[in-house]
Design a protein around this motif. Structure first.
Motif, short mmCIF file in Angstrom:
data_model
loop_
_atom_site.label_atom_id
_atom_site.label_comp_id
_atom_site.label_asym_id
_atom_site.label_seq_id
_atom_site.Cartn_x
_atom_site.Cartn_y
_atom_site.Cartn_z
N UNK A 1 -6.58 8.65 22.63
CA UNK A 1 -6.97 8.98 24.14
C UNK A 1 -8.51 8.73 24.39
N UNK A 2 -9.16 8.76 23.08
CA UNK A 2 -10.70 8.87 23.33
C UNK A 2 -11.26 7.83 22.29
N UNK B 1 -21.23 15.64 20.21
CA UNK B 1 -21.25 17.15 19.67
C UNK B 1 -21.94 17.73 20.74
N UNK B 2 -21.83 19.12 20.65
CA UNK B 2 -22.64 19.99 21.45
C UNK B 2 -23.90 20.12 21.38
N UNK C 1 -18.20 14.05 33.21
CA UNK C 1 -17.20 13.87 34.12
C UNK C 1 -16.48 12.67 33.65
N UNK C 2 -17.06 11.78 32.85
CA UNK C 2 -16.00 10.85 32.16
C UNK C 2 -15.20 11.19 30.90
N UNK C 3 -15.42 12.45 30.52
CA UNK C 3 -14.79 13.03 29.45
C UNK C 3 -13.15 12.93 29.56
N UNK C 4 -12.55 12.63 28.46
CA UNK C 4 -11.21 12.63 28.31
C UNK C 4 -10.61 14.17 28.43
N UNK C 5 -9.64 14.54 29.45
CA UNK C 5 -9.46 15.83 29.68
C UNK C 5 -7.66 15.92 29.65
N UNK D 1 -15.39 14.37 24.45
CA UNK D 1 -14.46 13.07 23.93
C UNK D 1 -14.14 12.20 25.19
N UNK D 2 -15.10 11.00 24.80
CA UNK D 2 -15.21 9.85 25.61
C UNK D 2 -14.18 8.88 25.47
#
Length: 421
Positions: free
Chosen positions: A179-180, A185-186, A200-204, A297-298
């Protein structure tokens, strides 16, 4: 002769199949070659990459023998130098690093000159090093593989600092691997704070309390879910009685009970708001996001969504992350390029399959027996190299086959004939 024997499989006395077919052998060999090509990116194992300058991305190794962890000297060597200059040394495989020039033989190796290139500068000032060059990874600063870690956990590389992190130490739930494409990393998000605008583009994923199944939430697939926009520009998703707050693209109209969001950002905002010019900075039209507590995760091609206006390019340059605008910087591009360059070497597999099918049954069966014997013996021989973290040299392979030839017992011909009757 049984059906298993006709297909070239090894069969035990109890009638159970033991071994693999020669077709499996050739297919597995082709897959291994492609995997190796992906990791090595078509690297040359005979020529040092130093003359190529700072290579955009390449496979690298750190030599613990020449640069012990407590020496304070961090260095990386290319594939060819790992073979020819550090073949009998303890090496750490670093996978790939970007914008790196081979250090072998420079001032960081006072007792080991490069055997492939003699003329090198004392240092490569543009090289960047992290704790991986000392054999440490993640926020736990442990080696990999870690002999004291009994948990089975994947390691994920940050696409900015290129350090590797345990999934359980990423600070968030790791989505399925398919999925990503990349992870930030933070630590890097806090270092490059303006990137938080793109979270907002992150895989959720949302887990249902009843089924515990992961559900991907996308802006274009919300027909089966109830949505309400909150005051801070987020979307509440209600599913099976459970509410979760998720980051979402707000370029749509909400329900009648909620505020209305203009679809066309080229229009003017309300009279009290500013006019948005989409030809300028994208960040002006993206709802402000807070830096998350964990990694992000993008998905694939997320870099295409990054703003490339002049002001943002200055930010990328000042913070040393201009490579984010280069699609050829990604590990995925590197791996695919390596596979493409290696496809010419995998073409003979089809010819080998055709040659195999032309052999008689007895010969095919014998080949499978011999392959299984060779495979087992080679695994046992190489085990000591893996345990001692030693590089396998040409001399070691020659020694193995010499021992194999000396220990091989000649099989009587009649046994083969009786076996196939």
């Amino acid at each position: 002769m049984s059906e298993a024997e006709e297909n070239g499989k090894d069969v035990t006395d109890e009638g159970e199949e033991n071994g693999i077919t020669m077709v499996d052998v050739l297919n597995e060999e082709e897959e291994r070659e492609l995997d190796a090509a992906a990791v090595l990116g078509g690297s040359d194992d005979t020529s040092c990459t130093y003359d190529l300058g700072y290579v955009k991305r390449q496979a690298l190794y750190a030599c613990v023998t020449c640069c012990p962890a407590d020496s304070g000297r961090l260095a990386g060597v290319c594939l060819a130098c790992s073979y020819h200059c550090h073949g009998d040394h303890e090496l750490i495989e670093l996978y790939t690093k970007r914008h790196f020039r081979c250090d072998c033989g420079n001032s960081k190796f006072p007792n080991n000159a490069c055997k492939l290139l003699k003329e090198k500068l004392p240092e490569n000032p543009e090289n960047e090093y992290n704790q991986n060059f000392r054999g440490a990874y993640c926020t736990c600063h442990r080696p990999y593989p870690d002999p004291e870690d009994t948990l089975d956990d994947e390691m994920i590389q940050c696409c900015i600092c290129e350090d590797w992190y345990h999934g359980r130490h990423s600070g968030t739930q790791v989505p399925p691997g398919d999925d990503y494409a990349e992870m930030i990393c933070n630590q890097c998000l806090n270092k490059h704070k303006f990137l938080a605008s793109y979270t907002g583009l992150a895989v959720t994923a949302v887990k249902s309390e009843e089924t515990k199944d992961a559900v991907d939430i996308e802006a274009s697939s919300e027909n089966s879910q109830k949505e309400n926009i909150t005051d801070n520009g987020q979307v509440k998703v209600e599913e099976n009685g459970k509410k979760d707050v998720l980051e979402k693209d707000l370029k749509k109209e909400d329900s009648k009970d909620g505020p209305k969001i203009e679809k066309d950002l080229k229009k003017e905002d309300s009279k009290d708001g500013p006019k948005i010019d989409v030809s300028g900075c994208k960040l002006l039209s993206i709802p402000k996001q807070n830096i998350p507590e964990g990694a992000v995760f993008l998905p694939e091609h997320w870099r295409k969504q990054l703003c490339t206006c002049d002001d943002c390019k200055i930010k990328y340059k000042n913070e040393g992350i201009m490579y984010l605008l280069d699609e050829e910087d990604t590990v995925a591009f590197y791996e695919e390029s390596g596979k493409t360059r290696d496809r010419s070497h995998t073409a003979p597999v089809q010819r080998e399959l055709e040659a195999l099918s032309s052999l008689d049954r007895v010969t095919r069966t014998e080949m499978v027996h011999e392959y299984n014997t060779l495979s087992f013996s080679l695994r046992e021989y190489l085990r000591k190299f893996a345990e001692n973290k030693k590089v396998v040299r040409d001399e070691d392979i020659k020694e193995f086959f010499s021992q194999l030839a000396a220990n091989k017992k000649q099989r009587p011909g009649p046994c083969v004939q009786q076996f196939c009757k």
